[in-house]
Design an enzyme around this catalytic site. Sequence first.
Site, PDB file in Angstrom:
ATOM      1  N   LYS A 185      46.257 -17.165  87.519  1.00 38.39           N
ATOM      2  CA  LYS A 185      44.934 -16.761  87.126  1.00 38.39           C
ATOM      3  C   LYS A 185      43.945 -17.683  88.207  1.00 38.39           C
ATOM      4  O   LYS A 185      43.820 -18.676  88.611  1.00 38.39           O
ATOM      5  CB  LYS A 185      44.602 -17.680  85.726  1.00 38.39           C
ATOM      6  CG  LYS A 185      43.188 -16.942  85.075  1.00 38.39           C
ATOM      7  CD  LYS A 185      41.960 -16.970  85.886  1.00 38.39           C
ATOM      8  CE  LYS A 185      41.099 -18.307  85.932  1.00 38.39           C
ATOM      9  NZ  LYS A 185      39.826 -18.199  86.821  1.00 38.39           N
ATOM     10  N   GLU A 222      46.401 -30.882  89.830  1.00 39.08           N
ATOM     11  CA  GLU A 222      45.862 -31.512  90.814  1.00 39.08           C
ATOM     12  C   GLU A 222      44.422 -31.241  91.022  1.00 39.08           C
ATOM     13  O   GLU A 222      43.611 -30.134  90.935  1.00 39.08           O
ATOM     14  CB  GLU A 222      46.367 -30.276  92.227  1.00 39.08           C
ATOM     15  CG  GLU A 222      48.123 -30.445  92.126  1.00 39.08           C
ATOM     16  CD  GLU A 222      48.453 -31.586  92.768  1.00 39.08           C
ATOM     17  OE1 GLU A 222      47.954 -32.477  93.465  1.00 39.08           O
ATOM     18  OE2 GLU A 222      49.735 -31.736  92.603  1.00 39.08           O
ATOM     19  N   CYS A 264      39.931 -30.799  98.870  1.00 42.06           N
ATOM     20  CA  CYS A 264      40.275 -31.859  97.762  1.00 42.06           C
ATOM     21  C   CYS A 264      40.630 -33.193  98.524  1.00 42.06           C
ATOM     22  O   CYS A 264      39.992 -34.171  98.133  1.00 42.06           O
ATOM     23  CB  CYS A 264      41.163 -31.407  96.855  1.00 42.06           C
ATOM     24  SG  CYS A 264      42.781 -30.955  97.532  1.00 42.06           S
ATOM     25  N   GLU A 307      32.297 -36.168  93.455  1.00 42.94           N
ATOM     26  CA  GLU A 307      32.986 -35.260  94.599  1.00 42.94           C
ATOM     27  C   GLU A 307      32.100 -34.363  94.858  1.00 42.94           C
ATOM     28  O   GLU A 307      31.646 -33.490  93.953  1.00 42.94           O
ATOM     29  CB  GLU A 307      34.258 -34.560  93.994  1.00 42.94           C
ATOM     30  CG  GLU A 307      34.892 -33.881  95.141  1.00 42.94           C
ATOM     31  CD  GLU A 307      35.933 -33.103  94.422  1.00 42.94           C
ATOM     32  OE1 GLU A 307      35.862 -32.508  93.290  1.00 42.94           O
ATOM     33  OE2 GLU A 307      37.012 -32.916  94.890  1.00 42.94           O
TER      34      GLU A 307
END
Length: 495
Positions: A184, A259, A293, A391
Amino acid sequence: MSKASLPTEPRRWRMYIGGRFTDGSGQTLMTRKSPGHGTPVAQWPAGTAEDAQAAGIAARQAFDRGPWPRLSAGERSTLLFKVADLIEQHADELGLIECLETGKPIAQARGEVRGAVDIWRFAAGAARSMAGETLNNLGDRVLALVLREPIGVVGVITPWNFPFFILAERLPFILAAGCTAVVKPAESTSGTTLRLAELLHEAGLPEGVVNVVSGLGSVVGQALLDSPQVDMISVTGSTATGRKAIAASAGNIKKLGLELGGKNPHIVFADADLDDAADGVAFGMAFNAGQCCVGGSRLVVARSVAEAFVAKLAEKLQRIRVGDPLDESTQVGALFDGAHMDKVLGYIQRGVEGGARVVCGGGRTGSADGFFVQPTLLADVPADAALLRDEIFGPVLAVQPFDSDDEAIALANDTEYGLSASIWTRDLNRAMRTMREVKAGRVWINTTLDNGPETPLGGMKQSGLGREAGLAGIEEYTELKTAHLNLQPRVRWLG
Ligand code: NAD
């Protein structure tokens, strides 16, 4: 290399379920506009929960009854090498799709496709190294075998920042292990994944081994999390989405590979080569417009050199070529959409309102048709500012000065995340000590963002669970089965 240009009309994609290309059961198409130009570039079906279910059943049948898990590793390896060759042959095309959908520079996008080819080749070779153990030390009576078996059907949910590269860090390892998959992709950047489905088909992958369902995370992604057909879920995305996967797994006890996000420090000691460090920090914070990331978003710098270092860094950041993703000389392209750009600018604005000082950048730049943000450096940031906690996922770096090595390590670890850290020093002992103390899945010393398919990657703390790539990247998608063989006449329990 063909000259890259905007398409005159959006490219139309279909999903891939059970070896067939399909629009699925829904009626709706999703349209993606290039974030650097505002032009529609791609359309794909908004998949439904029924499509996810059909893909899950196809992958289940392919695993339970199909040839793929039953082939020798050598046969699987041969097919994966073929896929790598096909990706390589179509690298320019894939790079252009990625550039147009993500807003990243074309040269970088092509580089990521070449990097993906390398990962597919590593996994193809590594398929043959998957082995179990024999325990011949349990006494005369027993011999034990430990078999390493593919875990089954893996649901792979990927983000928009490195759609093709991140998929390459997972899918060939899943296939090497003998698993089948439902992928996906992010709803905004599905093109390269759907193109890969065509290449897998062309390579002759048996039907149902890989299925691709485009659509929303809340619909298709959630259906995979909840699906009884799926044995393991691999989510690469935000920590919020990781939590949803954990919540779903409470109901069905799937294995999870997660992750997730990061708030990664660059630790610059006073003895570092400050020019190299400034270059590395600039690259680490601005690469992929900061939507990386493992990119550094905090500058933990020795107070004695902080002022000079910040000045050096600001000078470099202002020289970064931000602009049209299709321009071969662009170093930083657009952010991935307008809402995300507003979020990034909002963090900068609230940081300034809370007392932070803009050293450079701080606003939009480039064509108004695209979502371009200047690389932004903020100093005098209050310790409790969201700039140091959240973040942000943009080209934004916040300065945190320190007075001792212990303080540097404490600041580096003062985050709920643990994805990566970069250490800049000429002192080997200091580098090693700091590396051991930092809680992060990846640590770079006098470099940043280096990677390769041989090295495992993943996060500590709230940055995730499990590891991708390297030999660990195949083991991740396997389970161990232990068999005990009795080699002697039975000593009877009941005589
Ligand atoms: P996201 O969490 O919004 O989306 C990631 C994927 O999850 C998408 O495919 C999305 O459709 C899907 N999703 C969303 N809601 C879902 C649900 N309820 N059920 C199932 N699937 C769902 O993340 P994003 O904005 O696409 O990507 C950015 C994030 O990804 C950042 O936090 C970044 O740090 C992280 N990331 C981590 C790594 C890593 O290796 N640790 C790599 C790249 C990106």
